[in-house]
Scaffold this active site. Sequence first.
Site, PDB file in Angstrom:
ATOM      1  N   HIS A  21      -6.421  13.632 -24.229  1.00 60.34           N
ATOM      2  CA  HIS A  21      -6.348  12.440 -25.267  1.00 60.34           C
ATOM      3  C   HIS A  21      -6.662  13.345 -26.603  1.00 60.34           C
ATOM      4  O   HIS A  21      -5.736  12.818 -27.533  1.00 60.34           O
ATOM      5  CB  HIS A  21      -7.285  11.455 -25.061  1.00 60.34           C
ATOM      6  CG  HIS A  21      -7.329  10.683 -23.641  1.00 60.34           C
ATOM      7  ND1 HIS A  21      -8.179  10.515 -22.989  1.00 60.34           N
ATOM      8  CD2 HIS A  21      -6.211  10.073 -23.153  1.00 60.34           C
ATOM      9  CE1 HIS A  21      -7.687   9.621 -22.072  1.00 60.34           C
ATOM     10  NE2 HIS A  21      -6.382   9.471 -22.268  1.00 60.34           N
ATOM     11  N   LYS A  45      -8.991  -5.063 -15.000  1.00 59.51           N
ATOM     12  CA  LYS A  45      -9.080  -3.561 -14.582  1.00 59.51           C
ATOM     13  C   LYS A  45     -10.454  -2.869 -14.409  1.00 59.51           C
ATOM     14  O   LYS A  45     -11.301  -3.013 -15.276  1.00 59.51           O
ATOM     15  CB  LYS A  45      -8.269  -2.459 -15.399  1.00 59.51           C
ATOM     16  CG  LYS A  45      -7.840  -1.404 -14.794  1.00 59.51           C
ATOM     17  CD  LYS A  45      -6.768  -0.707 -15.611  1.00 59.51           C
ATOM     18  CE  LYS A  45      -6.514   0.711 -15.511  1.00 59.51           C
ATOM     19  NZ  LYS A  45      -5.794   1.434 -16.465  1.00 59.51           N
ATOM     20  N   ARG A  94       2.639  13.795 -20.091  1.00 64.44           N
ATOM     21  CA  ARG A  94       2.253  15.176 -19.374  1.00 64.44           C
ATOM     22  C   ARG A  94       3.225  15.700 -18.697  1.00 64.44           C
ATOM     23  O   ARG A  94       3.884  16.482 -19.190  1.00 64.44           O
ATOM     24  CB  ARG A  94       1.099  14.767 -18.582  1.00 64.44           C
ATOM     25  CG  ARG A  94      -0.109  14.685 -19.003  1.00 64.44           C
ATOM     26  CD  ARG A  94      -1.434  14.001 -18.339  1.00 64.44           C
ATOM     27  NE  ARG A  94      -1.018  12.684 -17.914  1.00 64.44           N
ATOM     28  CZ  ARG A  94      -1.740  11.962 -17.442  1.00 64.44           C
ATOM     29  NH1 ARG A  94      -2.826  12.243 -17.035  1.00 64.44           N
ATOM     30  NH2 ARG A  94      -1.165  10.582 -16.736  1.00 64.44           N
ATOM     31  N   SER A 132      -8.163  10.921 -16.783  1.00 63.38           N
ATOM     32  CA  SER A 132      -9.395  10.552 -16.558  1.00 63.38           C
ATOM     33  C   SER A 132      -9.880  10.424 -15.337  1.00 63.38           C
ATOM     34  O   SER A 132     -11.003  10.483 -14.840  1.00 63.38           O
ATOM     35  CB  SER A 132      -9.389   9.151 -17.277  1.00 63.38           C
ATOM     36  OG  SER A 132      -9.270   9.019 -18.659  1.00 63.38           O
TER      37      SER A 132
HETATM   38  O1  PNS Z   1      -4.550   4.606 -20.568  1.00 63.60           O
HETATM   39  P1  PNS Z   1      -3.572   3.484 -20.020  1.00 63.60           P
HETATM   40  O2  PNS Z   1      -4.521   2.681 -18.968  1.00 63.60           O
HETATM   41  O3  PNS Z   1      -2.434   4.273 -19.643  1.00 63.60           O
HETATM   42  O4  PNS Z   1      -3.219   2.568 -21.270  1.00 63.60           O
HETATM   43  C1  PNS Z   1      -2.198   1.372 -20.953  1.00 63.60           C
HETATM   44  C2  PNS Z   1      -1.975   0.411 -22.228  1.00 63.60           C
HETATM   45  C3  PNS Z   1      -3.642   0.221 -22.915  1.00 63.60           C
HETATM   46  C4  PNS Z   1      -1.390   1.356 -23.657  1.00 63.60           C
HETATM   47  C5  PNS Z   1      -1.162  -0.708 -21.722  1.00 63.60           C
HETATM   48  O5  PNS Z   1      -1.800  -1.231 -20.548  1.00 63.60           O
HETATM   49  C6  PNS Z   1      -1.296  -1.872 -22.846  1.00 63.60           C
HETATM   50  O6  PNS Z   1      -0.715  -1.587 -23.860  1.00 63.60           O
HETATM   51  N1  PNS Z   1      -1.824  -3.108 -22.667  1.00 63.60           N
HETATM   52  C7  PNS Z   1      -2.049  -4.071 -23.423  1.00 63.60           C
HETATM   53  C8  PNS Z   1      -1.099  -5.250 -23.155  1.00 63.60           C
HETATM   54  C9  PNS Z   1       0.361  -5.177 -23.579  1.00 63.60           C
HETATM   55  O7  PNS Z   1       0.826  -5.100 -24.715  1.00 63.60           O
HETATM   56  N2  PNS Z   1       1.364  -5.140 -22.635  1.00 63.60           N
HETATM   57  C10 PNS Z   1       2.551  -5.296 -22.816  1.00 63.60           C
HETATM   58  C11 PNS Z   1       3.360  -3.775 -23.115  1.00 63.60           C
HETATM   59  S1  PNS Z   1       3.450  -2.743 -21.654  1.00 63.60           S
END
Ligand code: PNS
Length: 167
Positions: A21, A45, A94, A132
């Site tokens: 990150h 989650k 990645r 992570s």
């Molecule tokens: O680190 P991660 O778990 O891959 O991040 C995922 C994240 C936070 C980017 C994604 O879950 C997110 O944007 N969640 C917010 C809800 C949202 O906007 N959902 C619609 C678009 S996918």
Amino acid sequence: MGKNLKVAVYPGSFDPLTNGHIDIIDRGCKIFDKVIIAVLHNPSKKALFSVEERVTMIKETFNHTDSIEVDSFGGLLVDYAEMRGAIALLRGMRAISDFENEFQMALMNRSLSREVQTVFLMTGLRWIFTSSSIIKEAAQFGGDISGMVSNPVMLKLEEKFETLKKR
Ligand code: PNS
């Protein structure tokens, strides 16, 4: 935020922040005037660290770097990004395995908002296998993860697994 400043939101779970990150954040800072690291509040989650703990670890890692802000958000990412005046959503790639999910999220975000563009950055080669979840697993069983996370994160991981062990 001044009108001409280019702001990007770097969203994620960050449970916890890894050197992968950090690599993306460093690269993002070379393109944008400001990168807002946004930790998702997601009650459904199960996370090892609370959102507050994650935000604190990230703040300690970057220790008042001007171009970096750490925040948390709930709800739709694009709503948060628009509220913060961001022009971009930053995501790290990645390997090919990340692509499908990222592509799907980027297209969903594009249909939800025309105001923000998703920008993908490639992580440095040495972080290709860093995640992570794999770091948490190694740390849980006493593996040395010192080269994969910042010092504040390493200390917090040690502390967390110590308290979990004592329960
Ligand atoms: O680190 P991660 O778990 O891959 O991040 C995922 C994240 C936070 C980017 C994604 O879950 C997110 O944007 N969640 C917010 C809800 C949202 O906007 N959902 C619609 C678009 S996918």
